[in-house]
Design a protein around this motif. Structure first.
Motif, mmCIF file in Angstrom:
data_model
loop_
_atom_site.group_PDB
_atom_site.id
_atom_site.type_symbol
_atom_site.label_atom_id
_atom_site.label_comp_id
_atom_site.label_asym_id
_atom_site.label_seq_id
_atom_site.Cartn_x
_atom_site.Cartn_y
_atom_site.Cartn_z
ATOM 1 N N UNK A 160 41.262 30.125 52.346
ATOM 2 C CA UNK A 160 39.910 29.568 52.338
ATOM 3 C C UNK A 160 39.905 28.142 51.804
ATOM 4 N N UNK A 161 38.940 27.330 52.238
ATOM 5 C CA UNK A 161 38.787 26.003 51.641
ATOM 6 C C UNK A 161 38.217 26.140 50.236
ATOM 7 N N UNK A 162 38.666 25.302 49.329
ATOM 8 C CA UNK A 162 38.169 25.369 47.950
ATOM 9 C C UNK A 162 36.676 25.100 47.871
ATOM 10 N N UNK A 163 36.127 24.440 48.885
ATOM 11 C CA UNK A 163 34.687 24.158 48.886
ATOM 12 C C UNK A 163 33.878 25.447 48.822
ATOM 13 N N UNK A 164 34.446 26.563 49.272
ATOM 14 C CA UNK A 164 33.737 27.841 49.256
ATOM 15 C C UNK A 164 33.486 28.318 47.829
ATOM 16 N N UNK A 165 34.357 27.940 46.901
ATOM 17 C CA UNK A 165 34.200 28.358 45.504
ATOM 18 C C UNK A 165 33.992 27.138 44.605
ATOM 19 N N UNK A 166 33.472 26.073 45.188
ATOM 20 C CA UNK A 166 33.259 24.825 44.447
ATOM 21 C C UNK A 166 32.464 25.082 43.166
ATOM 22 N N UNK A 167 33.032 24.654 42.047
ATOM 23 C CA UNK A 167 32.361 24.794 40.757
ATOM 24 C C UNK A 167 32.447 26.160 40.128
ATOM 25 N N UNK A 168 33.020 27.139 40.839
ATOM 26 C CA UNK A 168 33.134 28.479 40.276
ATOM 27 C C UNK A 168 34.333 28.569 39.345
ATOM 28 N N UNK A 169 34.181 29.329 38.283
ATOM 29 C CA UNK A 169 35.331 29.636 37.441
ATOM 30 C C UNK A 169 36.214 30.619 38.194
ATOM 31 N N UNK A 170 37.464 30.737 37.755
ATOM 32 C CA UNK A 170 38.344 31.739 38.356
ATOM 33 C C UNK A 170 37.719 33.129 38.223
ATOM 34 N N UNK A 171 37.127 33.410 37.056
ATOM 35 C CA UNK A 171 36.553 34.732 36.810
ATOM 36 C C UNK A 171 35.438 35.049 37.795
ATOM 37 N N UNK A 172 34.630 34.056 38.157
ATOM 38 C CA UNK A 172 33.535 34.287 39.100
ATOM 39 C C UNK A 172 34.024 34.316 40.542
ATOM 40 N N UNK A 173 35.087 33.562 40.831
ATOM 41 C CA UNK A 173 35.538 33.460 42.218
ATOM 42 C C UNK A 173 36.175 34.761 42.720
ATOM 43 N N UNK A 174 36.790 35.522 41.834
ATOM 44 C CA UNK A 174 37.429 36.768 42.266
ATOM 45 C C UNK A 174 36.428 37.737 42.887
ATOM 46 N N UNK A 175 35.386 38.164 42.169
ATOM 47 C CA UNK A 175 34.429 39.084 42.793
ATOM 48 C C UNK A 175 33.669 38.460 43.952
ATOM 49 N N UNK A 176 33.454 37.149 43.915
ATOM 50 C CA UNK A 176 32.763 36.468 45.017
ATOM 51 C C UNK A 176 33.564 36.580 46.308
ATOM 52 N N UNK A 177 34.864 36.336 46.246
ATOM 53 C CA UNK A 177 35.697 36.369 47.439
ATOM 54 C C UNK A 177 35.964 37.789 47.925
ATOM 55 N N UNK A 178 35.763 38.766 47.065
ATOM 56 C CA UNK A 178 36.021 40.160 47.453
ATOM 57 C C UNK A 178 34.751 40.990 47.597
ATOM 58 N N UNK A 179 33.588 40.342 47.677
ATOM 59 C CA UNK A 179 32.338 41.089 47.834
ATOM 60 C C UNK A 179 32.350 41.907 49.115
ATOM 61 N N UNK A 180 32.960 41.373 50.162
ATOM 62 C CA UNK A 180 33.017 42.081 51.450
ATOM 63 C C UNK A 180 33.838 43.360 51.338
#
Length: 351
Positions: free
Chosen positions: A194-214
């Motif tokens: 994925x492009x980093x723009x998808x998680x722009x400004x997110x902490x690592x902790x927030x990006x994990x559940x965000x990317x795996x919501x599906x």
């Protein structure tokens, strides 16, 4: 120039912003949404905080400007300064949403594990160069292996004698995190490029559940009540089912991958992995089965059926189309495995 952005805070409210820009700075700003803010006058503070900021301002710069300009005693409900920074970055085109991209899904294909981890590097770099669309790829393999994290000690993590006894190959990947015990058909592994723009400004902790919501939605369809256990574990009420890892490259692309247990041999795993052995040393082998609870026992479905539900769910959420690995990518992975991932120099780089 006018700009519009929207951001739904995970577990929170919708934040919307309308901006005017002139000569590379924000000249007018209007934040709105279904959030709560006290007192009413604090909305003016938020809007004024954005004025004069560069259209290239980083997430941190915007966040700090918002926090510093908010009057004493003001309270934000359902959003925060990070959410404001994220929606502003979206409006200015620096942060993106899932629907901003054209996604593809690549189904499982049997490939040696060393080439699997090489593909992760190859495809992430292709994405950065614009040669690959954002992609979800499922792994498959027909060998036994342990894939260790980029920063793990080889001798501290793996019992080399037991690995050799069981014919288990050891491979090191480019992302951090813990070891993956992988025998043919015993787990489900996927990689997101994925492009980093998808998680722009997110902490690592927030990006994990965000990317795996599906995948949480897919698991729910399968009758599994899964949740994230910080930082990177996927768990259920009956035990852990998987873990995630990430690698962010300097060129704006990132790798996010997950391995979930399907039908794991917990006794063999604890013989080969020293850390796994230590984690249950006071509880006995039976606890390993509970700690890593396989998808097979929870769903009673074939591994291929579970993967199909996951691919369909991802496609429904993102509009992704099915695709296949290109021959050039497979050859590049084969070459990179021979030069790097299949070498003792790389595998033992942290002895």
């Amino acid at each position: 120039m006018m700009h519009h952005g929207e951001y739904k805070v995970v577990g929170g409210k919708l934040v919307v912003v309308d901006l005017d820009t002139d000569d590379g700075v924000i000249s007018a700003a209007s934040l709105n949404g279904d959030f709560f803010l006290e007192p009413d006058e604090a909305l003016q503070d938020l809007n004024e905080a954005l004025l004069g900021l560069s259209t290239e301002a980083s997430h941190g710069t915007i966040r700090d400007a918002v926090a510093q300009n908010l009057r004493e005693g003001a309270v934000m409900f359902g959003f925060d300064a990070d959410a404001v920074a994220r929606v502003v970055r979206r409006a200015l085109g620096h942060a993106t949403k899932w629907e901003d991209h054209r996604w593809q899904v690549i189904g499982p294909q049997i490939i040696p594990v060393a080439e699997q981890v090489a593909l992760d590097e190859v495809l992430t770099r292709q994405l950065a160069k614009g040669e690959l669309a954002p992609t979800l790829r499922f792994w498959d393999w027909d060998e036994s292996a342990v894939v260790i994290g980029s920063f793990q000690s080889l001798r501290n993590e793996v019992d080399s004698e037991q690995a050799a006894h069981h014919g288990i190959k050891v491979v090191r990947r480019i992302s951090g995190g813990g070891a993956m015990f992988m025998e043919a058909g015993n787990c489900i592994t996927y990689s997101l490029y994925v492009p980093e723009s998808l998680v722009d400004g997110m902490s690592f902790a927030d990006s994990y559940p965000f990317l795996d919501a599906w995948v949480m939605e897919a698991l729910a369809k399968l009758g599994i009540n899964a949740h994230y256990k910080p930082l990177n574990d996927i768990a259920t009420p009956t035990g852990k089912i998987g873990g995630a890892a990430q690698k962010r490259l300097a060129n704006g692309a990132m790798l996010h991958h997950v391995t979930m247990s399907y039908d794991i041999d917990a006794q063999k795993m604890t013989q080969v992995l020293r850390i796994g052995r230590e984690k249950i040393s006071d509880k006995g082998i039976a606890s390993a089965v509970k700690r890593v609870d396989p998808l097979k026992s929870q769903t009673k479905l074939a591994r291929a059926e579970i993967i199909e539900v996951m691919m369909e769910t991802f496609a429904q959420r993102t509009g992704a189309v099915r695709a296949e690995l290109e021959d050039a990518s497979l050859q590049a992975a084969k070459d990179l495995a021979a030069a790097k991932f299949d070498t003792q120099q790389w595998t033992a780089r942290v002895p």
